[in-house]
Design an enzyme around this catalytic site. Structure first.
Site, PDB file in Angstrom:
ATOM      1  N   HIS A 131       0.865  -1.182   0.000  1.00 45.47           N
ATOM      2  CA  HIS A 131       0.000   0.000   0.000  1.00 45.47           C
ATOM      3  C   HIS A 131       0.907   1.239   0.000  1.00 45.47           C
ATOM      4  O   HIS A 131       2.020   1.184   0.529  1.00 45.47           O
ATOM      5  CB  HIS A 131      -0.839  -0.044   1.292  1.00 45.47           C
ATOM      6  CG  HIS A 131      -1.888   1.005   1.412  1.00 45.47           C
ATOM      7  ND1 HIS A 131      -1.619   2.299   1.809  1.00 45.47           N
ATOM      8  CD2 HIS A 131      -3.226   0.948   1.228  1.00 45.47           C
ATOM      9  CE1 HIS A 131      -2.742   2.989   1.853  1.00 45.47           C
ATOM     10  NE2 HIS A 131      -3.745   2.200   1.503  1.00 45.47           N
ATOM     11  N   ASP A 208       3.229  -4.464   8.244  1.00 44.05           N
ATOM     12  CA  ASP A 208       2.019  -3.665   8.075  1.00 44.05           C
ATOM     13  C   ASP A 208       0.845  -4.635   8.227  1.00 44.05           C
ATOM     14  O   ASP A 208       0.534  -5.394   7.317  1.00 44.05           O
ATOM     15  CB  ASP A 208       2.061  -3.010   6.693  1.00 44.05           C
ATOM     16  CG  ASP A 208       0.725  -2.385   6.302  1.00 44.05           C
ATOM     17  OD1 ASP A 208      -0.267  -2.574   7.029  1.00 44.05           O
ATOM     18  OD2 ASP A 208       0.688  -1.718   5.253  1.00 44.05           O
ATOM     19  N   GLN A 211      -4.325  -5.210   7.106  1.00 42.10           N
ATOM     20  CA  GLN A 211      -5.313  -6.150   6.563  1.00 42.10           C
ATOM     21  C   GLN A 211      -5.249  -7.528   7.224  1.00 42.10           C
ATOM     22  O   GLN A 211      -6.038  -8.409   6.888  1.00 42.10           O
ATOM     23  CB  GLN A 211      -5.113  -6.309   5.042  1.00 42.10           C
ATOM     24  CG  GLN A 211      -5.292  -5.029   4.251  1.00 42.10           C
ATOM     25  CD  GLN A 211      -6.730  -4.490   4.291  1.00 42.10           C
ATOM     26  OE1 GLN A 211      -7.675  -5.190   4.657  1.00 42.10           O
ATOM     27  NE2 GLN A 211      -6.892  -3.228   3.926  1.00 42.10           N
ATOM     28  N   LYS A 234     -10.229  -0.713  10.666  1.00 50.46           N
ATOM     29  CA  LYS A 234     -10.355  -1.911   9.821  1.00 50.46           C
ATOM     30  C   LYS A 234     -10.638  -3.153  10.652  1.00 50.46           C
ATOM     31  O   LYS A 234     -10.907  -4.218  10.118  1.00 50.46           O
ATOM     32  CB  LYS A 234      -9.078  -2.116   9.012  1.00 50.46           C
ATOM     33  CG  LYS A 234      -8.852  -1.029   7.955  1.00 50.46           C
ATOM     34  CD  LYS A 234      -7.671  -1.379   7.082  1.00 50.46           C
ATOM     35  CE  LYS A 234      -7.076  -0.192   6.379  1.00 50.46           C
ATOM     36  NZ  LYS A 234      -7.874   0.304   5.269  1.00 50.46           N
ATOM     37  N   CYS A 372      -4.664   2.331  -3.648  1.00 48.69           N
ATOM     38  CA  CYS A 372      -3.419   2.878  -3.080  1.00 48.69           C
ATOM     39  C   CYS A 372      -2.259   1.913  -3.275  1.00 48.69           C
ATOM     40  O   CYS A 372      -1.396   1.755  -2.403  1.00 48.69           O
ATOM     41  CB  CYS A 372      -3.574   3.229  -1.603  1.00 48.69           C
ATOM     42  SG  CYS A 372      -4.819   4.459  -1.299  1.00 48.69           S
TER      43      CYS A 372
END
Ligand code: 7TS
Length: 414
Positions: A131, A208, A211, A234, A372
């Site tokens: 991203h 990261d 997700q 999220k 993104c």
């Protein structure tokens, strides 16, 4: 407080759905089918209640006042830190920094860890599926330090090219930053191996987890991660709050990212000294209600159980993959063997934006665009994709509605 703590082994999606007020709403005359969970997830009543309870009964600034309410707000804020620690299985709450979200967390690590340490000749390794928020902060830091950015390629299925990764690593590698789960492809990366190989070269690894957090249990100790970031919104929590985990020994030597109130030990015009982590990295009034709401979300997820969520979502992913693969002219972008419940796709001549607009007339929310991840779109030779991203409250009936609507789109553009 409404909450569906499920004690039996089965996962009852209809019971879970009743916890999310927005899922019972309509778009025009169509029931909402919300399949844009990778962008932001919906909130259970437990989170909405935690926010209103906080503002109705506990609101005050933290760590400042000696008065009753400030004490209550401080306790609630620090308890939320403990809930976040448990969610990541960090060894100490001193390793949990509240931030605005994943984006801020990565910028913090780039500027407070990377910038003072890296110089020309050093390398930062990222991947081709990141991203923008796991690309741009490193580019900025590389410009500032003279370090170079290296990118691990992605294969045709959207899986990481691990051989290329191993070859890219060297004694020049100081930092590796990689998505645990890709937002645009759904690929679950082999982060344990990524970390092991990076550590063997003496590099520090940031994951990261934006997700990953909504879909799977995370154990930063088991992973041996150095930094781990996720966004509250999220993972069924509020916007404007997220978590950065940092290994204690690394945080201890990092300078502040932002300067201001609450992060200092003493201030004079000649010399200012700073508090230890996590306070050192939380300048100014934090998002107190956000932290409380996030804790409610993490507790909600824990009460349902990661195993049950994973099992249900695996079944949904298999179903949506089968159903969508059967649509003529539909190309799924991202077919890695290890995937989260995200389906990016293109369809014959239909532009992804047209697909999303037409699906919206059916009450179906998907995202269309580059997600993104412009370099990744380029890698797959597409300007954009449409993306259906699922959560544990989605159903097979909603997938059927999606498939029917896509078939109609195809007929329109044929
Ligand atoms: N990293 C990943 C893998 C993401 O998916 C996102 C947001 C971010 C970082 C940034 O998170 P933020 O909360 O700081 O904005 N991803 C998406 C998406 O896929 N659609 O909208 C936002």
């Amino acid at each position: 407080m409404t909450m569906s703590v499920q004690t039996d082994a089965a996962f009852d999606v209809e019971t879970v759905r009743r916890d999310f007020p927005i899922l019972a709403t309509s778009v025009g005359d169509k029931p909402l089918v919300y399949l844009d969970n990778a962008a932001t997830a919906q909130k259970p009543q437990a989170v909405i209640d935690a926010l209103t309870q906080f503002y109705a009964h506990h609101n005050a600034n933290v760590h400042r006042g000696l008065h009753h309410l400030s004490e209550k707000a401080t306790v609630a804020y620090e308890q939320s830190r403990e809930t976040a620690r448990r969610f990541l299985n960090a060894s100490s709450t001193d390793e949990i920094i509240f931030v605005r979200g994943t984006t801020e967390a990565i910028n913090l690590v780039a500027q407070s860890f990377g910038r003072p340490r890296l110089t020309a000749g050093d390398e930062v390794v990222i991947t081709g599926m990141e991203h923008h928020s796991n690309i741009v902060p490193w580019q900025l830091m590389c410009e500032q330090t003279g370090a170079a950015l290296r990118v691990v390629p992605v294969d045709d299925r959207g899986a990481l090219d691990l051989d290329a990764y191993e070859k890219l690593l060297s004694s020049r590698t100081k930092l590796v930053s990689i998505a645990h789960v890709s937002n645009a492809l759904g690929t679950v990366n082999p982060v344990q191996q990524v970390i092991r190989s990076a550590h063997a070269q003496g590099a520090v690894v940031m994951l990261d987890g934006a997700q990953a957090a909504p879909h799977q249990a995370i154990d930063v100790q088991d992973l041996d991660a150095d930094f781990y970031a996720f966004s509250g919104h999220k993972v069924f929590g509020p916007t404007g709050i997220g978590v950065l985990f940092g290994r204690k020994s690394l945080l201890a030597d990092m300078p502040p990212y932002h300067g201001g109130g609450e992060m200092i030990r003493s201030v004079t015009f000649e010399k200012t000294t700073y508090k230890p982590p996590p306070a050192r990295f939380e300048a100014g009034t934090p998002n107190i209600a956000g932290a409380v709401g996030l804790a409610a979300a993490l507790q909600y997820v824990a009460d349902i159980g990661h195993d049950r969520i994973a099992a249900y979502e695996t079944d949904l992913l298999q179903y949506v993959t089968e159903q969508m693969s059967a649509i003529e002219g539909l190309r799924i972008i991202g077919t890695a063997p290890e995937k989260a419940a995200v389906i990016s796709f293109t369809l014959d001549n239909a532009h992804p934006h047209d697909i999303a607009t037409i699906l919206d007339t059916q009450g179906i929310a998907v995202r269309a665009g580059h997600h993104c991840a412009q370099p990744l779109m380029k890698r797959f030779g597409v300007p954009a994709t449409a993306r259906a991203s699922l959560a544990f409250y989605n159903t097979k009936a909603e997938i059927d509605a999606l498939v029917q609507a896509i078939v109609k789109v195809r007929e329109m553009f044929h």
